[in-house]
Design a protein around this motif. Structure first.
Motif, mmCIF file in Angstrom:
data_model
loop_
_atom_site.group_PDB
_atom_site.id
_atom_site.type_symbol
_atom_site.label_atom_id
_atom_site.label_comp_id
_atom_site.label_asym_id
_atom_site.label_seq_id
_atom_site.Cartn_x
_atom_site.Cartn_y
_atom_site.Cartn_z
ATOM 1 N N ILE A 109 -53.605 3.305 111.214
ATOM 2 C CA ILE A 109 -51.963 3.535 111.610
ATOM 3 C C ILE A 109 -51.735 4.354 112.825
ATOM 4 O O ILE A 109 -51.111 3.906 113.592
ATOM 5 N N MET A 110 -52.185 5.550 112.752
ATOM 6 C CA MET A 110 -52.058 6.404 113.930
ATOM 7 C C MET A 110 -53.125 7.356 113.986
ATOM 8 O O MET A 110 -53.638 7.925 113.083
ATOM 9 N N ALA A 129 -50.467 -1.038 115.411
ATOM 10 C CA ALA A 129 -51.858 -1.173 114.682
ATOM 11 C C ALA A 129 -51.483 -1.475 113.148
ATOM 12 O O ALA A 129 -52.172 -2.406 112.731
ATOM 13 N N SER A 130 -50.628 -0.638 112.366
ATOM 14 C CA SER A 130 -50.494 -0.934 111.124
ATOM 15 C C SER A 130 -49.859 -2.348 110.868
ATOM 16 O O SER A 130 -50.238 -3.167 109.881
ATOM 17 N N VAL A 152 -53.497 0.216 104.178
ATOM 18 C CA VAL A 152 -52.853 0.239 105.271
ATOM 19 C C VAL A 152 -51.284 0.358 104.949
ATOM 20 O O VAL A 152 -50.580 1.145 105.403
ATOM 21 N N ARG A 153 -51.003 -0.801 104.166
ATOM 22 C CA ARG A 153 -49.448 -1.067 103.900
ATOM 23 C C ARG A 153 -48.926 0.185 102.956
ATOM 24 O O ARG A 153 -47.907 0.596 103.152
ATOM 25 N N ARG A 154 -49.691 0.306 101.818
ATOM 26 C CA ARG A 154 -49.085 1.369 101.071
ATOM 27 C C ARG A 154 -49.174 2.731 101.954
ATOM 28 O O ARG A 154 -47.984 3.277 101.561
ATOM 29 N N THR A 155 -50.120 3.129 102.675
ATOM 30 C CA THR A 155 -49.839 4.248 103.228
ATOM 31 C C THR A 155 -48.910 4.397 104.387
ATOM 32 O O THR A 155 -48.146 5.513 104.169
ATOM 33 N N ALA A 156 -48.579 2.983 104.991
ATOM 34 C CA ALA A 156 -47.581 3.340 106.064
ATOM 35 C C ALA A 156 -46.240 3.225 105.309
ATOM 36 O O ALA A 156 -45.236 3.787 105.787
ATOM 37 N N GLN A 157 -46.204 2.777 104.124
ATOM 38 C CA GLN A 157 -44.901 2.724 103.360
ATOM 39 C C GLN A 157 -44.398 4.390 102.884
ATOM 40 O O GLN A 157 -43.391 4.831 102.718
ATOM 41 N N ARG A 158 -45.870 4.841 102.230
ATOM 42 C CA ARG A 158 -45.473 6.022 101.674
ATOM 43 C C ARG A 158 -45.092 7.195 102.833
ATOM 44 O O ARG A 158 -44.009 7.767 102.396
#
Length: 809
Positions: free
Chosen positions: A329-330, A369-370, A356-362
């Motif tokens: 993500i970053m 990148a994500s 990655v998707r769950r963390t980005a949404q959280r």
């Protein structure tokens, strides 16, 4: 996503006669939707290279200069300019009359025209980068600084696009059409697709020699289920310097802001191959690199300055001391490429899409990148990205050295394999296909195909093996789109007209909605199937009987509704901000944690679903609201063509007031409840300064009737007489008892409730009920003696059976 045509042409030899209209059409029909095609040179139309010959002060303005500029015409142009860095011999960009620019980089474009500035005619405009949209390529250090392109050694009068190398076509692709094609999130992937469409030669990605020794670089993957592969290379003798204009221009054209040379190289690799990369300052990495989940109470400050409170489900890149990046993500602010960075660790890794998707949404973070990792890119892409990155660092930093290399790959990706009968393809496509035709199409796409007894055994390439290709229908789609959907003959479907089906249940639900909306003045609302915890608590529901979501929209909305009451409470709370009184309803599904087997797949278990109806009446008088809500349910059967509903007090709903509630009965069984919200539940739901009556019934139990159950009642021949009574009863006497007693009196045709009073005049524990009675006779006109006799009978029955005390008539 934006793509540069010049960049794509580095990898594929497109047909020389191919027009942009044709390319956009073919790409849209075969693969992804091209939303827009932009010619960069057109945005720079009317802009030319100018060489400043002289710079003189303006006689009437201290901040203006009069310049003589060679713009390729026979006579130099006179231009009045307020630039602070004007100098003879300088090359700059000039907006000739007719060009469109944005004054001082703001507002809409305006046309340049010859004009007098403080008494001096000016035939053009010497531009700053912001005025022609190039501020990211040519950043200014001071206001009123004009573009200086002397280093480009361009000829005066040549177009700005030619001088700056910006003769390019930009394709803008609809991201939604790329969702299931992770292989296309880069220029090389799109070039590979165009090579398949046009049968052109695709250039292979460059190779690079990387030493096999690890040096002092060590990588430990502690969560292989979240990180299938992690490669890293250490470079020393790196400098944080600006990128060459060509590199800056390449990434700027497709929407990325140039930063510095090391970072621009990582962004270039991602845009070229679709593989995100990241650089760490090696001096800030303590010991080995660990790919692990975060620990309790760990924090991470990102590149944008945001500080995250990590959870144990977040994957991080960490050194021996603490997290240094949010995986996929970053990067972290303190450990990425800094101003004094001289040695970097380049990360080229693969992370699973779901994590990655769950963390980005959280954390509500979306990055380039994500966006790519969320689409499931293949681990093998790391090899191509590594080669491109290593060669670029060697090119731009000739003195750099590789001092360490590590490549951990615990979970290799297996290529997808699908067996497809040739007859299946021919039947579905409505066209006879040979094995050779299908193999040629699939071979152009990188598939390997073997044929045995009419069965195609297809092996997908790695870049199509992350979930994109898994079924025979996927192969069917590949063949069909490469053949061209527009090339198939139209075969109209056979339409058989049959008698319409009388769906009484569907019609009943529609009738319920129409009855509540049109006749009862209620507004229909629509709520999400998940429920917030605070309204579950306010409704006193048992969470053990509720289904939980694996990926809830938020931690407080993790359960599916088992009742519509929580949604009604939220609807009341929301609308009280705008209205003091209103009526709302909803008819939709509720879910129960009782599994049953799917008809299509017996192994699949589905939750139990039932359709419920709920409503809310909001105002100030609780008894009036209760009677209105009860009346709506009482009369619903006539409009909806079903058996009438009844009311009894059997089991109080936990959200309801202790006194004002009833169970709704159907076929002598309870199917729901109606009641006033208790003060405790109203407080928990945030409902203040109003009274709310709710009802909920199970619509699944209701059975629609085949026709109306109307009975003929002839109109009376003689006039009817209405009279009102006010009778004082004990609190425990119900309206149903009063109605039944009054209805049994001779000649009584109708009994209607009027009002109810409690107070000092009625007495403690008493209530005064006012109702209207209609009497009719089929034998003649009622006289005063007959009316008085019936009135006395009514009063006598009320007193004897119900203990009523008549105060007035």
């Amino acid at each position: 996503m934006k793509l540069s045509l010049n960049w794509i042409k580095k990898y594929v030899d497109l047909p020389e006669d191919l027009t942009m209209e044709k390319l956009a059409y073919d790409l849209t029909m075969c693969t992804v939707e091209v939303e827009e095609v932009t010619d960069l040179s057109e945005s720079l139309g009317g802009l030319a290279v100018g060489k400043i010959i002289t710079v003189e002060p303006h006689p009437d303005a201290d901040k203006l200069r009069i310049c003589t500029v060679d713009v390729g015409d026979m006579v130099p142009s006179t231009i009045v300019c307020g630039g602070i860095n004007l100098a003879p011999g300088q090359l700059t960009i000039v907006g000739k009359p007719g060009a469109m620019v944005r004054w001082h980089g703001a507002g809409d474009p305006v046309e340049i025209k010859p004009a007098k500035l403080r008494g001096v005619m000016s035939y053009g405009m010497i531009c700053s980068s912001g005025e022609i949209g190039l501020e990211e390529l040519f950043p200014v250090s001071r206001e009123a600084e004009i573009m200086d392109i002397t280093e480009f050694a361009a000829e005066p009068g040549s177009s700005a696009a030619d001088a700056l190398g910006l003769n390019d076509i930009i394709l803008e692709i609809d991201n939604k059409s790329l969702t299931n094609r992770p292989d296309l999130w880069g220029h090389y992937g799109m070039a590979r697709e165009l090579a398949a469409i046009y049968g052109c030669r695709l250039m292979p990605l460059e190779k690079a020699s990387i030493p096999e020794y690890s040096g002092d670089l060590s990588v430990v993957i502690e969560a292989p289920d979240r990180c299938p592969r992690y490669a890293a290379v250490t470079f020393k003798n790196i400098k944080n310097i600006p990128s060459p204009f060509e590199l800056k221009s390449m990434i700027w054209r497709v929407g990325m802001r140039p930063i510095n040379l090391p970072v621009d190289i990582t962004n270039y690799v991602m845009l070229a191959t679709g593989q995100p990369t990241h650089g760490f300052d090696k001096n800030h990495i303590k010991g080995s690199i660990h790919i692990r989940t975060a620990r309790e109470d760990e924090k991470l400050e990102l590149l944008d300055g945001e500080i995250l409170d990590l959870t144990v489900s977040d994957l991080v890149i960490a050194d021996e001391k603490s997290p240094v990046a949010l995986a996929g993500i970053m990067g972290g602010k303190l450990d990425s490429i800094l101003d004094d960075t001289e040695e970097i660790i380049l990360e080229v890794a693969n992370f699973t899409a779901m994590g990655v998707r769950r963390t980005a949404q959280r954390f509500d973070i979306r990055t380039e990148a994500s966006s790519r990792f969320e689409k499931s890119i293949e681990p093998q892409r790391v090899d191509g990205a590594l080669a491109v990155a290593v060669n670029m660092f060697k090119e731009y930093f000739p003195e750099s050295e590789i001092t360490g290399f590590a490549d951990e790959y615990p979970l290799p990706l297996k290529n997808s394999e699908v067996e497809v009968p040739l007859s299946f393809l021919s039947r579905r496509l409505g066209k006879d296909l040979t094995a050779e035709e299908v193999i040629m199409i699939l071979d152009n796409l990188g598939f390997k195909t073997a044929v045995k007894e009419g069965i195609l055994h297809v092996t997908a390439p790695s870049w199509r093996s992350t979930g994109d290709i898994s079924l025979p229908d996927d192969i069917l789609e590949e063949v069909a789109r490469l053949m061209g959907y527009e090339n198939f003959d139209l075969i109209p479907p056979a339409v058989i007209l049959e008698k319409p089906i009388n769906q009484r249940t569907v019609e009943m639900e529609r009738s319920i909605r129409e009855y509540l909306a049109f006749r009862c003045g209620m507004q229909e609302i629509f709520t999400y199937p998940w429920t917030e915890d605070e309204y579950i608590e306010a409704s006193c529901l048992d969470t053990k009987e509720m289904l939980s979501l694996s990926t809830p929209p938020s931690p407080e909305e993790s359960r599916l509704r088992s009742s519509l009451i929580p949604g009604m409470m939220k609807g009341v709370f929301t609308n009280l901000r705008y209205f003091d009184s209103f009526r709302i309803f909803e008819l939709t599904q509720v879910f129960a944690d009782k599994n049953y087997h799917s008809i299509n797949d017996p192994a699949e278990k589905l939750p139990e679903m039932a359709r419920h109806l709920a409503g809310a009446f909001v105002g100030t008088d609780p008894r009036l609201l209760f009677r209105q809500a009860k009346g709506v349910l009482e009369h619903m059967h006539r409009a909806v063509h079903m058996e009438a509903l009844g009311f009894e007090q059997m089991t109080k709903p936990q959200w309801a007031d202790d006194k004002l509630w009833l169970n709704v009965m159907y076929d002598e069984k309870p199917i729901g409840s109606i009641g006033l919200i208790s003060l405790k539940s109203a407080r928990r739901a945030g409902i203040k300064r109003s009274m709310t009556v709710l009802f909920e019934i199970d619509v699944e139990i209701l059975h629609p009737l085949a026709s109306r159950q109307n009975r003929y009642t002839r109109l009376p021949e003689y006039p009817c007489v209405d009279f009102d009574l006010s009778v004082v009863f004990d609190e425990k006497v119900t309206w149903a008892e009063i109605y039944e007693t009054a209805s049994k009196v001779e000649l009584v045709r109708e009994v209607r409730f009027i009002d109810e009073y409690r107070g000092q005049q009625a007495g403690e524990g008493k209530k005064s009920v006012s109702f209207r009675i209609r009497i009719c006779s089929d034998e003649g006109t009622l006289n005063s003696e007959k009316i008085e006799m019936i009135t006395r009978q009514m009063i006598k029955k009320m007193s004897k059976k119900l203990g009523g005390d008549v105060r007035g008539a």
